[in-house]
Design a protein around this motif. Structure first.
Motif, short mmCIF file in Angstrom:
data_model
loop_
_atom_site.label_atom_id
_atom_site.label_comp_id
_atom_site.label_asym_id
_atom_site.label_seq_id
_atom_site.Cartn_x
_atom_site.Cartn_y
_atom_site.Cartn_z
N ALA A 1 38.76 39.44 44.87
CA ALA A 1 39.24 40.19 43.78
C ALA A 1 40.74 40.03 43.47
N ILE A 2 41.47 39.84 44.52
CA ILE A 2 43.02 39.88 44.33
C ILE A 2 43.31 38.44 44.17
N ARG A 3 42.59 37.51 44.31
CA ARG A 3 42.92 36.16 43.67
C ARG A 3 42.58 36.08 42.39
N ALA A 4 41.56 36.87 41.72
CA ALA A 4 41.26 36.94 40.41
C ALA A 4 42.34 37.53 39.60
N PHE A 5 42.82 38.77 40.10
CA PHE A 5 43.88 39.59 39.63
C PHE A 5 45.07 38.67 39.47
N MET A 6 45.39 37.85 40.60
CA MET A 6 46.70 37.10 40.38
C MET A 6 46.41 36.09 39.54
N SER A 7 45.27 35.58 39.12
CA SER A 7 45.20 34.47 38.09
C SER A 7 44.98 35.19 36.85
N ARG A 8 45.29 36.33 36.71
CA ARG A 8 45.14 37.11 35.22
C ARG A 8 43.87 37.17 34.73
N SER A 9 42.72 37.09 35.60
CA SER A 9 41.27 37.55 35.16
C SER A 9 40.89 38.73 35.36
N VAL A 10 41.20 39.87 34.47
CA VAL A 10 40.93 41.04 34.80
C VAL A 10 39.48 41.34 34.91
N ILE A 11 38.49 40.88 33.93
CA ILE A 11 37.10 41.20 34.24
C ILE A 11 36.60 40.61 35.43
N GLY A 12 37.04 39.40 36.11
CA GLY A 12 36.46 38.83 37.07
C GLY A 12 37.05 39.65 38.16
N GLY A 13 38.44 39.97 38.29
CA GLY A 13 39.05 40.96 39.30
C GLY A 13 38.38 41.99 39.55
N LEU A 14 37.85 42.98 38.27
CA LEU A 14 36.93 43.98 38.50
C LEU A 14 35.59 43.63 39.04
N ILE A 15 34.93 42.65 38.53
CA ILE A 15 33.71 42.74 39.09
C ILE A 15 33.86 42.33 40.70
N TRP A 16 34.75 41.48 41.12
CA TRP A 16 34.84 41.34 42.61
C TRP A 16 35.11 42.50 43.30
N LEU A 17 36.07 43.40 42.55
CA LEU A 17 36.58 44.52 43.29
C LEU A 17 35.51 45.46 43.36
N VAL A 18 34.60 45.70 42.62
CA VAL A 18 33.55 46.65 42.74
C VAL A 18 32.47 46.26 43.65
N LEU A 19 32.08 44.73 43.63
CA LEU A 19 31.37 44.45 44.82
C LEU A 19 32.07 44.50 46.32
N ALA A 20 33.05 44.37 46.29
CA ALA A 20 33.99 44.85 47.70
C ALA A 20 33.96 46.07 47.73
N VAL A 21 34.03 46.93 46.79
CA VAL A 21 34.01 48.51 47.41
C VAL A 21 32.66 48.92 47.61
N LEU A 22 31.69 48.46 47.15
CA LEU A 22 30.13 48.90 47.53
C LEU A 22 29.72 48.32 48.63
N VAL A 23 30.29 47.01 49.08
CA VAL A 23 30.13 46.51 50.41
C VAL A 23 30.73 47.13 51.54
N LEU A 24 32.20 47.65 51.20
CA LEU A 24 32.78 48.14 52.23
C LEU A 24 32.52 49.91 52.36
N GLY A 25 32.17 50.31 51.13
CA GLY A 25 31.61 51.79 51.27
C GLY A 25 30.50 51.74 52.17
N SER A 26 29.56 50.92 52.28
CA SER A 26 28.41 51.04 52.69
C SER A 26 28.57 51.05 54.34
N LEU A 27 29.74 50.45 54.85
CA LEU A 27 29.90 50.58 56.16
C LEU A 27 30.28 51.88 56.66
N ILE A 28 31.10 52.69 55.86
CA ILE A 28 31.75 53.84 56.10
C ILE A 28 30.59 55.04 56.21
N GLY A 29 29.68 54.94 55.11
CA GLY A 29 28.75 56.04 55.05
C GLY A 29 28.08 56.25 56.17
#
Length: 97
Positions: A69-97
């Motif tokens: 997600a960070i790499r996508a945002f740095m290459s100015r791909s907002v849509i791709g960055g948001l998709i990667w970020l949502v996936l990362a939050v879903l995976v990381l959020g499942s650990l804490i729950g």
């Protein structure tokens, strides 16, 4: 008699040397294993997850998604960055729950 005494001494000395080497290696690797175990327990407790191998594998996958997600945002791909970020939050959020 003298030959028996020499070989007995040689075997005893060689056995003592091997025992010292094995004890030293056990102390080094035992301390290293304890340090790794304490580190992983502390990190898992800080994150709020159970310290298991599966959870650490999921954590690694989540961090890789976050990196993507960070790499996508740095290459100015907002849509791709948001998709990667949502996936990362879903995976990381499942650990804490």
């Amino acid at each position: 008699m003298n030959a028996d005494g020499f070989f007995e001494w040689l075997g005893s000395t060689l056995g003592s040397v091997i025992r010292t080497i094995v004890d030293a290696l056990r102390a080094v690797f035992g301390g290293l294993g304890g340090a790794i175990r304490d580190f992983s327990d502390g990190m898992a407790r800080a994150i709020g997850m159970a310290p298991s191998t599966f959870n650490f594998a999921v954590l690694l996958i989540g961090l890789l998604l976050l990196y993507a997600a960070i790499r996508a945002f740095m290459s100015r791909s907002v849509i791709g960055g948001l998709i990667w970020l949502v996936l990362a939050v879903l995976v990381l959020g499942s650990l804490i729950g």
